[in-house]
Design a protein around this motif. Sequence first.
Motif, PDB file in Angstrom:
ATOM      1  N   ILE A  17     -11.954 -36.753  79.959  1.00  0.00           N
ATOM      2  CA  ILE A  17     -11.388 -35.551  79.352  1.00  0.00           C
ATOM      3  C   ILE A  17     -11.740 -35.443  77.874  1.00  0.00           C
ATOM      4  CG2 ILE A  17      -9.471 -35.523  80.978  1.00  0.00           C
ATOM      5  CD1 ILE A  17      -7.712 -36.493  78.650  1.00  0.00           C
ATOM      6  N   ALA A  18     -12.151 -36.556  77.276  1.00  0.00           N
ATOM      7  CA  ALA A  18     -12.525 -36.504  75.863  1.00  0.00           C
ATOM      8  C   ALA A  18     -13.922 -35.919  75.663  1.00  0.00           C
ATOM      9  CB  ALA A  18     -12.466 -37.905  75.258  1.00  0.00           C
ATOM     10  N   CYS A  19     -14.690 -35.832  76.763  1.00  0.00           N
ATOM     11  CA  CYS A  19     -16.045 -35.295  76.660  1.00  0.00           C
ATOM     12  C   CYS A  19     -15.990 -33.792  76.485  1.00  0.00           C
ATOM     13  CB  CYS A  19     -16.818 -35.650  77.929  1.00  0.00           C
ATOM     14  SG  CYS A  19     -18.504 -35.029  77.967  1.00  0.00           S
ATOM     15  N   PRO A  20     -16.642 -33.232  75.453  1.00  0.00           N
ATOM     16  CA  PRO A  20     -16.598 -31.783  75.237  1.00  0.00           C
ATOM     17  C   PRO A  20     -17.137 -31.035  76.444  1.00  0.00           C
ATOM     18  CG  PRO A  20     -17.505 -32.927  73.331  1.00  0.00           C
ATOM     19  CD  PRO A  20     -17.403 -33.944  74.422  1.00  0.00           C
ATOM     20  N   TRP A  21     -16.467 -29.950  76.781  1.00  0.00           N
ATOM     21  CA  TRP A  21     -16.878 -29.117  77.906  1.00  0.00           C
ATOM     22  C   TRP A  21     -17.252 -27.751  77.347  1.00  0.00           C
ATOM     23  CZ3 TRP A  21     -13.162 -27.151  82.294  1.00  0.00           C
ATOM     24  CH2 TRP A  21     -13.924 -26.520  83.289  1.00  0.00           C
ATOM     25  N   PRO A  22     -18.536 -27.439  77.262  1.00  0.00           N
ATOM     26  CA  PRO A  22     -18.949 -26.174  76.651  1.00  0.00           C
ATOM     27  C   PRO A  22     -18.364 -24.969  77.387  1.00  0.00           C
ATOM     28  CG  PRO A  22     -20.827 -27.636  76.978  1.00  0.00           C
ATOM     29  CD  PRO A  22     -19.683 -28.248  77.716  1.00  0.00           C
ATOM     30  N   VAL A  23     -17.984 -23.965  76.640  1.00  0.00           N
ATOM     31  CA  VAL A  23     -17.491 -22.723  77.230  1.00  0.00           C
ATOM     32  C   VAL A  23     -18.698 -21.823  77.445  1.00  0.00           C
ATOM     33  CG1 VAL A  23     -15.957 -20.750  76.989  1.00  0.00           C
ATOM     34  CG2 VAL A  23     -15.270 -22.982  76.086  1.00  0.00           C
ATOM     35  N   ALA A  24     -19.296 -21.939  78.613  1.00  0.00           N
ATOM     36  CA  ALA A  24     -20.455 -21.129  78.965  1.00  0.00           C
ATOM     37  C   ALA A  24     -20.202 -20.481  80.316  1.00  0.00           C
ATOM     38  CB  ALA A  24     -21.709 -21.995  79.024  1.00  0.00           C
ATOM     39  N   ALA A  25     -20.717 -19.289  80.505  1.00  0.00           N
ATOM     40  CA  ALA A  25     -20.498 -18.560  81.750  1.00  0.00           C
ATOM     41  C   ALA A  25     -21.034 -19.352  82.932  1.00  0.00           C
ATOM     42  CB  ALA A  25     -21.174 -17.200  81.681  1.00  0.00           C
ATOM     43  N   ALA A  26     -20.277 -19.362  84.017  1.00  0.00           N
ATOM     44  CA  ALA A  26     -20.683 -20.071  85.215  1.00  0.00           C
ATOM     45  C   ALA A  26     -21.934 -19.429  85.800  1.00  0.00           C
ATOM     46  CB  ALA A  26     -19.557 -20.052  86.245  1.00  0.00           C
ATOM     47  N   ALA A  27     -22.867 -20.254  86.258  1.00  0.00           N
ATOM     48  CA  ALA A  27     -24.085 -19.732  86.892  1.00  0.00           C
ATOM     49  C   ALA A  27     -23.734 -19.013  88.187  1.00  0.00           C
ATOM     50  CB  ALA A  27     -25.060 -20.877  87.162  1.00  0.00           C
ATOM     51  N   ARG A  28     -22.701 -19.528  88.871  1.00  0.00           N
ATOM     52  CA  ARG A  28     -22.255 -18.900  90.117  1.00  0.00           C
ATOM     53  C   ARG A  28     -20.735 -18.813  90.086  1.00  0.00           C
ATOM     54  NH1 ARG A  28     -20.731 -20.671  95.133  1.00  0.00           N
ATOM     55  NH2 ARG A  28     -21.090 -22.845  94.547  1.00  0.00           N
ATOM     56  N   PRO A  29     -20.191 -17.696  89.619  1.00  0.00           N
ATOM     57  CA  PRO A  29     -18.728 -17.569  89.538  1.00  0.00           C
ATOM     58  C   PRO A  29     -18.078 -17.777  90.907  1.00  0.00           C
ATOM     59  CG  PRO A  29     -19.809 -15.802  88.342  1.00  0.00           C
ATOM     60  CD  PRO A  29     -20.879 -16.499  89.112  1.00  0.00           C
ATOM     61  N   LYS A  30     -16.945 -18.452  90.888  1.00  0.00           N
ATOM     62  CA  LYS A  30     -16.216 -18.744  92.118  1.00  0.00           C
ATOM     63  C   LYS A  30     -14.888 -18.002  92.121  1.00  0.00           C
ATOM     64  CE  LYS A  30     -18.261 -23.386  92.236  1.00  0.00           C
ATOM     65  NZ  LYS A  30     -19.001 -23.363  90.971  1.00  0.00           N
ATOM     66  N   ARG A  51     -14.682 -19.451  81.707  1.00  0.00           N
ATOM     67  CA  ARG A  51     -16.064 -19.711  82.122  1.00  0.00           C
ATOM     68  C   ARG A  51     -16.540 -18.721  83.179  1.00  0.00           C
ATOM     69  NH1 ARG A  51     -13.506 -23.815  80.130  1.00  0.00           N
ATOM     70  NH2 ARG A  51     -14.644 -25.252  78.780  1.00  0.00           N
ATOM     71  N   GLY A  52     -15.801 -17.630  83.308  1.00  0.00           N
ATOM     72  CA  GLY A  52     -16.277 -16.532  84.124  1.00  0.00           C
ATOM     73  C   GLY A  52     -15.904 -16.570  85.589  1.00  0.00           C
ATOM     74  N   HIS A  53     -15.038 -17.479  85.982  1.00  0.00           N
ATOM     75  CA  HIS A  53     -14.628 -17.531  87.382  1.00  0.00           C
ATOM     76  C   HIS A  53     -13.565 -16.464  87.654  1.00  0.00           C
ATOM     77  CE1 HIS A  53     -16.962 -21.144  88.114  1.00  0.00           C
ATOM     78  NE2 HIS A  53     -16.467 -21.638  86.989  1.00  0.00           N
ATOM     79  N   ASP A  54     -13.525 -16.006  88.889  1.00  0.00           N
ATOM     80  CA  ASP A  54     -12.580 -14.969  89.318  1.00  0.00           C
ATOM     81  C   ASP A  54     -11.297 -15.662  89.776  1.00  0.00           C
ATOM     82  OD1 ASP A  54     -11.250 -12.790  90.288  1.00  0.00           O
ATOM     83  OD2 ASP A  54     -12.618 -12.408  91.960  1.00  0.00           O
ATOM     84  N   VAL A  55     -10.267 -15.615  88.941  1.00  0.00           N
ATOM     85  CA  VAL A  55      -9.048 -16.394  89.176  1.00  0.00           C
ATOM     86  C   VAL A  55      -7.867 -15.466  89.414  1.00  0.00           C
ATOM     87  CG1 VAL A  55      -7.478 -18.122  88.219  1.00  0.00           C
ATOM     88  CG2 VAL A  55      -9.924 -18.230  87.682  1.00  0.00           C
ATOM     89  N   VAL A  56      -7.038 -15.810  90.395  1.00  0.00           N
ATOM     90  CA  VAL A  56      -5.749 -15.165  90.577  1.00  0.00           C
ATOM     91  C   VAL A  56      -4.694 -16.265  90.613  1.00  0.00           C
ATOM     92  CG1 VAL A  56      -5.926 -15.147  93.113  1.00  0.00           C
ATOM     93  CG2 VAL A  56      -4.363 -13.568  91.963  1.00  0.00           C
ATOM     94  N   VAL A  57      -3.583 -16.046  89.917  1.00  0.00           N
ATOM     95  CA  VAL A  57      -2.492 -17.022  89.841  1.00  0.00           C
ATOM     96  C   VAL A  57      -1.292 -16.456  90.583  1.00  0.00           C
ATOM     97  CG1 VAL A  57      -1.022 -18.398  88.325  1.00  0.00           C
ATOM     98  CG2 VAL A  57      -3.346 -17.783  87.586  1.00  0.00           C
ATOM     99  N   LEU A  58      -0.804 -17.192  91.569  1.00  0.00           N
ATOM    100  CA  LEU A  58       0.337 -16.769  92.378  1.00  0.00           C
ATOM    101  C   LEU A  58       1.558 -17.579  91.973  1.00  0.00           C
ATOM    102  CD1 LEU A  58      -1.465 -16.707  95.860  1.00  0.00           C
ATOM    103  CD2 LEU A  58      -1.293 -14.862  94.158  1.00  0.00           C
TER     104      LEU A  58
END
Length: 468
Positions: A17-30, A51-58
Amino acid sequence: MLHRRDILKLAALLTDIACPWPVAAAARPKRVIVAGAGLAGLSCAWELSKRGHDVVVLEASNRTGGHVLTIREGLADGLYADGGAEHFTRPGYELYRSYVKEFELPVLAYPHRENILQIVDGRMLSEQEAIAIKTFEASGYNQREIDYINKKNSRDLTEVYLGRYIEKIRDEYQPFGVGLDALDDCSITDLLRREGASAAAIRSIGSDDSALHGIWGEAIVRLRGLPSDPHELYRLKGGNQALPDAFTARLESRIRKNCPVTRIQYGDTGITVTCTEAGAIRKFQGDYLVCSMNAIILRQIPVDPPWPDAKRFVIENMPYTLETRPIFQSRTKFWERDGYSGNMEFASPILGPLWPMAEDVATNRGLLIGTGQASSPADAAFRVFKRYYPGKSADIDHIMTIDWSLDKWAMGCQASDYRPGQLRKFWPASIQPVGRVYFAGAYCDNLNWGMEAATRSAYRVARAIHDA
């Protein structure tokens, strides 16, 4: 002991979790369905949506935040109380603090573990009195323990009896295979007796839980460079609910409240989640599902096909504490007049710790909040307070309690330690996905430290889905 194939699966999940995770658009949004809008669900949804994924929170209830809840109703002069999650630390809570920084939320020091009044042998004493050698001698500690206490100025005897076991664990995600596996079959109390601990030491640090689980928890703390009993504590100004509120404001269009999940169907190519919303049955289709509700709720939801045996055991047997938050409002900050910090430990199931809150509010009034067992009424907690509080100035004029056991959707507070013989059943099954279904929440981390565990588990899941 884990087989090699299980270790490889686990390693794949545990991205640093300490490794930086770049905020870049997903190549294939899920398309991702997140079930549960507590801190884990919200932070997971936020990482994926950035990161551009299609998310719904219920969310089943009418609010977000889960066990992060700030109460204002019923309190005077703008006072507020955190009804659930208490604090965060430094060091520790790195992900949590990164969100606090990202959303520019103001932070306050929260010294509610300093200068604690505590009950020893039926009397409430100052911290200095409680650690005096004469107190330990009168309380039944043996000479080895008294010598250690005198040297360290602490009654935490963990190092004396468990230190040599703790140092054997070198990987915070792997408690097995280092010669301690048999300790999962005995309790911490059993191990302390075997090590020659006094009855007083056993009362202080013993428990009926798995010795290996307790030792592993201490090892994780050390491996992360954290204090086992942190005193440098913080909270968010205005209440800790400010963080879930910040997530909610940014995810508002993706969140559906009052939408409880009633069925989960999963397969090799996707997920179908059935909910009830405004009296109607709704179905949501997705590529992945993140179950971020607590296991008490999850175990009530029909699933097709059934969970594998290992996951079903975790969901059906995960132990939780059930707690209340007693709240005492006073006309003044009377404890200051009596010369005390306001931090107290009553060591009662009805009222354990008690401490001041909302001292940033411009008022002469005071507020004390605490912790007790489920279904403990506020007046019972107040009676415990009156019995033991040594000062003369108490002017409490309003009492109330937040009873989490009455919350239909969030009754379980914190996952507790496992019973002897159960660590091998819960770990690593608790964090492993089942096909396209992932699991997040405080119970899905190796160290169940509330908001830290929630954000760590959510971050791990978001990265795994993004990279799938």
